[in-house]
Design a protein around this motif. Structure first.
Motif, PDB file in Angstrom:
ATOM      1  N   ALA A  29      -0.628   5.630  13.050  1.00  0.00           N
ATOM      2  CA  ALA A  29      -0.846   4.395  12.293  1.00  0.00           C
ATOM      3  C   ALA A  29      -2.049   3.641  12.841  1.00  0.00           C
ATOM      4  O   ALA A  29      -2.846   3.062  12.077  1.00  0.00           O
ATOM      5  N   GLU A  66       0.517  -2.746   5.941  1.00  0.00           N
ATOM      6  CA  GLU A  66       0.494  -1.551   5.103  1.00  0.00           C
ATOM      7  C   GLU A  66       0.313  -0.273   5.900  1.00  0.00           C
ATOM      8  O   GLU A  66       0.592   0.823   5.397  1.00  0.00           O
ATOM      9  N   PHE A  67      -0.082  -0.398   7.168  1.00  0.00           N
ATOM     10  CA  PHE A  67      -0.248   0.782   8.009  1.00  0.00           C
ATOM     11  C   PHE A  67       0.926   1.003   8.958  1.00  0.00           C
ATOM     12  O   PHE A  67       1.136   2.120   9.413  1.00  0.00           O
ATOM     13  N   TRP A  68       1.649  -0.075   9.274  1.00  0.00           N
ATOM     14  CA  TRP A  68       2.702   0.065  10.282  1.00  0.00           C
ATOM     15  C   TRP A  68       3.906   0.791   9.678  1.00  0.00           C
ATOM     16  O   TRP A  68       4.462   0.358   8.679  1.00  0.00           O
ATOM     17  N   HIS A  91       0.271   3.680   1.883  1.00  0.00           N
ATOM     18  CA  HIS A  91       0.166   4.320   3.198  1.00  0.00           C
ATOM     19  C   HIS A  91       1.548   4.700   3.730  1.00  0.00           C
ATOM     20  O   HIS A  91       1.699   5.695   4.423  1.00  0.00           O
ATOM     21  N   ASN A  92       2.570   3.895   3.416  1.00  0.00           N
ATOM     22  CA  ASN A  92       3.923   4.153   3.879  1.00  0.00           C
ATOM     23  C   ASN A  92       4.888   4.097   2.697  1.00  0.00           C
ATOM     24  O   ASN A  92       5.621   3.114   2.524  1.00  0.00           O
ATOM     25  N   ALA A 101      -5.252   5.398  11.711  1.00  0.00           N
ATOM     26  CA  ALA A 101      -5.511   5.137  10.292  1.00  0.00           C
ATOM     27  C   ALA A 101      -6.090   3.740  10.097  1.00  0.00           C
ATOM     28  O   ALA A 101      -7.004   3.530   9.280  1.00  0.00           O
ATOM     29  N   TYR A 102      -5.569   2.795  10.825  1.00  0.00           N
ATOM     30  CA  TYR A 102      -6.065   1.428  10.713  1.00  0.00           C
ATOM     31  C   TYR A 102      -7.495   1.338  11.232  1.00  0.00           C
ATOM     32  O   TYR A 102      -8.363   0.679  10.620  1.00  0.00           O
ATOM     33  N   SER A 127       0.818  -1.201   0.000  1.00  0.00           N
ATOM     34  CA  SER A 127       0.000   0.000   0.000  1.00  0.00           C
ATOM     35  C   SER A 127       0.858   1.259   0.000  1.00  0.00           C
ATOM     36  O   SER A 127       2.005   1.260   0.423  1.00  0.00           O
ATOM     37  N   GLN A 139      -9.785   2.695   8.683  1.00  0.00           N
ATOM     38  CA  GLN A 139     -10.070   1.748   7.598  1.00  0.00           C
ATOM     39  C   GLN A 139     -11.091   0.709   8.045  1.00  0.00           C
ATOM     40  O   GLN A 139     -12.001   0.342   7.273  1.00  0.00           O
ATOM     41  N   ILE A 163      -1.912  -4.467  13.915  1.00  0.00           N
ATOM     42  CA  ILE A 163      -2.137  -3.550  12.795  1.00  0.00           C
ATOM     43  C   ILE A 163      -1.557  -4.132  11.508  1.00  0.00           C
ATOM     44  O   ILE A 163      -0.471  -4.716  11.503  1.00  0.00           O
TER      45      ILE A 163
END
Length: 740
Positions: A634, A726-728, A4-5, A637-638, A2, A641, A723
């Motif tokens: 993070a 893709e978010f970490w 995201h990061n 954001a998770y 992703s 989602q 988590i």
């Protein structure tokens, strides 16, 4: 992956496509030359000096180096001229007095050879005065109260025993002159000056003891040291994305991977290709500097490695260990790697230390030259000599165990000691089954012979070849173990300058040698022979030091209980260990030996305690920022989602319970993290407000501060496991320690 990061994604792509860097070694007509042909090419040692200096000048310089004496100022101009010509021929433009302030690192100020004559024409100059001494600004280096911050003057002075060398970095070459660093009034502001003093004191004491035993003609007793350096190598891209590694050199958050070191598949395993290429280039650079690295291998933890040299004189070994760490960091970057020598960079797996293999050897113009005083001989007299110096080491370690613990007291080592991977905080000595039996038989006085030789024969120790062969298994849990002809001080931290702990060891042993010499002189007056007197003195010393000798498992809970019964110190935290530097016993030791003045000793306590406080405060602030700017965002954001997925699922008529359950569980973890983060902020505020009371501040940080960090980490690590990748935002342990 992703978007995201994106930084993490880019780092992973870079790592996957990173090529292996190849190092080209010196060759002749296309044929690579053996290491021995170019070893030390960037150093100006005795071999070069003998070839270029006048014979009388070389003789005086060599004597100064061999016997540890001050350089004759009359020969300095000639030596400086030869060094200058050599350096200029190698493309060197600047020189520096390279020294070791009390920062744990090295320092240097560069001056150009460029000067101008009376006609203002450019020329290169380098005088004897410039070789011997320089005057850097000392105001910014830690002094522990030895001087006011506005007092700027400090002096560096060349230690001629350590060869000058050329440092090459970024296409620039400059001459480094290994030096000591002292204040305007002669105060030792560095790590090397006290070490050299301890070498001199121990040498003088040992010579007197040897002469009393009938071993004459000894010019000097050198201490020797071999330093095994452990370290981690991880990808630079991962390192750069971890604020904790950048700021504190250790991970302040990070959940352990499913596989760590429990399969025991790393130690002595095959070295990964990129790492092999990196370490090979490190060795290449160190060989040019005359550093005799001879061993490399995988260590126990994933991405952990070790390098080790041949034994050298202690002061040179200290210089070379600093070069090992510096070259390792520099060369690793060329390979897209980051070298980490912190004692515990990754929680949950083994940390890094230095195993300091230490001994004493004779310099003389007779058959005693090169004799290792901790190596048994072939006659009763030689073995009595071995035993009395063994007794001196045990006396020093027994009486000053607290000081030895203080010598290894750092914020990093606090995480490592006693963690079933390194020696515990209790200082004890291991001798091995065979030698222990010898010591106990002598201490127990099991025989009543008419003389020492008969006693040695009756005890079966007139000859001790089996000890020379190291016939006992090693005790890897012992902090101070006899391993055949040497002691291995295993508890020193991976990032430490070894000068300080080795100086403390040598100071304690020197005092013990002096005490044994006095006792022997008294016994000789009534004994039938010197050897008889030696045996009696040794017997008493072995009895007195029984408590510090331990052959069992130092990691066991039973040893902690037994050690307390024996009266041994168990100083788990660094601040309580550092207090040992302020005891009456420590003050008396250094006053009597002259290694440190009382104010110099006090300064060492303050410098180290202040460094401990600064280390922990940096970790606290870094952890707070990571929670605020990475972990919690993070998590939010998770959760967002999950909420969005729930909304879409509701519209589509999907069963939302799994998403709701996941969101609720994650929300509880986030709430716990927020609560611990608030507690962390209070701890930081209170600690910062205690800056006027260093001792209280250190005590608060080592208990409440460290405990709070551990609690915050626990909540963060729980979130990391909950988590989605893709978010970490942070590289995980499995990515850093198990590169693909």
């Amino acid at each position: 992956m992703s978007t995201h990061n994106p930084s993490r994604s880019a780092a992973m792509r870079e790592i996957t496509h990173r090529p292996v860097r190849i190092t080209t070694r010196p060759d002749s007509n296309g044929v690579q030359q053996p290491t021995s042909s170019w070893f030390g090419m960037n150093t100006f040692g005795l071999r070069d000096m003998r070839a270029k200096l006048p014979k009388d000048v070389y003789k005086k310089l060599a004597a100064s180096i061999r016997l540890g004496k001050k350089l004759d100022s009359d020969i300095a101009p000639v030596v400086a001229q030869v060094i200058k010509e050599w350096a200029l021929s190698r493309g060197v433009t600047h020189f520096t007095h390279w020294f070791q302030p009390q920062t744990g690192l090295t320092a240097e100020k560069h001056d150009a050879f460029l000067n101008f004559d009376e006609n203002k024409l450019p020329m290169e100059t380098f005088t004897g005065e410039q070789l011997i001494q320089s005057e850097p600004d000392a105001s910014s280096f830690p002094s522990g109260g030895l001087r006011a911050t506005w007092e700027a003057r400090g002096y560096t002075a060349w230690n001629p025993a350590s060869p000058v060398f050329i440092s090459e970095t970024g296409g620039v070459k400059y001459l480094c002159i290994p030096s000591v660093f002292i204040g305007y009034n002669g105060e030792a502001l560095d790590e090397m000056t006290p070490l050299l003093r301890s070498c001199d004191v121990l040498s003088n004491a040992a010579i007197k003891l040897l002469e009393l035993m009938g071993d004459t003609g000894v010019l000097r007793v050198n201490t020797t040291l071999g330093v095994e350096q452990e370290f981690f190598l991880i990808d630079r891209a991962h390192f750069a994305l971890r604020p904790d590694l950048v700021m504190a050199n250790r991970s302040l958050v990070g959940a352990p991977p499913p596989r760590g070191q429990q399969l025991e598949d790393h130690y002595f395993g095959g070295i990964p290709e990129r790492v092999q290429a990196c370490i090979s280039e490190v060795e290449h650079e160190l060989y040019k500097l005359g550093v005799p690295i001879v061993t490399r291998h995988n260590e126990v933890a994933p991405s952990q490695f070790e390098m080790a040299p041949i034994f050298e004189d202690s002061d040179i070994a200290v210089d070379h260990n600093h070069l090992v760490m510096a070259v390792l960091r520099k060369v690793a970057l060329r390979h897209g790697l980051q070298a980490i020598v912190h004692e515990k960079p990754f929680a949950g797996i083994n940390g890094s230390g230095k195993h300091c293999n230490w001994s004493m050897a004779i310099t003389s113009d007779n058959s005693l030259d090169g004799t290792n005083l901790l190596k048994p001989g072939k006659t009763p007299h030689q073995n009595l000599r071995f035993l009395i110096f063994l007794a001196a080491v045990l006396k020093g370690v027994h009486k000053h165990a607290g000081l030895l613990r203080a010598g290894i007291a750092t914020s990093g080592n606090e995480h490592r000691l006693g963690a079933n991977e390194a020696p515990p905080a209790i200082i004890s000595a291991f001798l091995g089954k065979g030698l222990t039996q010898v010591v106990e038989d002598i201490a127990g006085g099991k025989t009543s012979p008419t003389n020492a030789e008969q006693a040695m024969l009756k005890l079966g120790v007139a000859k001790l070849p089996e000890v020379e062969q190291d016939n006992t298994d090693r005790n890897r849990t012992s902090p101070f173990a006899f391993t055949g002809a040497k002691f291995e001080f295993r508890a020193v931290g991976g990032s430490q300058s070894i000068a300080f702990p080795v100086m403390l060891l040598q100071a304690g042993v020197a005092e013990a040698v002096i005490e044994l010499t006095e006792a022997l002189a008294k016994e000789i007056k009534t004994a039938k022979s010197t050897d008889d007197a030696v045996l009696k003195v040794v017997r008493k010393a072995f009895k007195e030091t029984a408590a510090v000798r331990f052959e069992g498992n130092n990691y066991s809970d039973e040893w902690v209980v037994e050690a307390k019964q024996r009266g041994l110190l168990n100083l788990r935290r660094a601040p309580e260990a550092l207090v040992q530097l302020t005891t009456d016993s420590a003050k008396t030791l250094f006053k009597n030996t002259g290694i440190l003045t009382e104010v110099e000793l006090e300064s060492r306590y303050h410098v180290r305690l202040e460094r401990y406080v600064k280390d922990i405060l940096i970790e606290l602030h870094t952890l707070q920022q990571m929670i605020d700017t990475q972990v919690l965002p993070a998590s939010y954001a998770y959760l967002a989602q999950l909420a969005g997925a729930a909304g879409q699922g509701a519209a589509a008529g999907i069963n939302l319970q799994p998403i709701v359950d996941t969101a609720n569980a994650t929300s509880k973890l986030v709430a716990a993290a927020q609560k611990k983060r608030a507690e962390l902020a209070k701890v930081i505020a209170k600690a910062e407000a205690m800056h006027d009371d260093l001792d209280a501040q250190a005590a608060y940080l080592t208990a409440t501060g460290c405990d709070t960090m551990a609690e915050v980490r626990e909540t963060s690590d729980a979130l990391e496991l909950a988590i989605a990748d893709e978010f970490w935002p942070l590289p995980r342990y499995r990515e850093m320690l198990f590169p693909v």
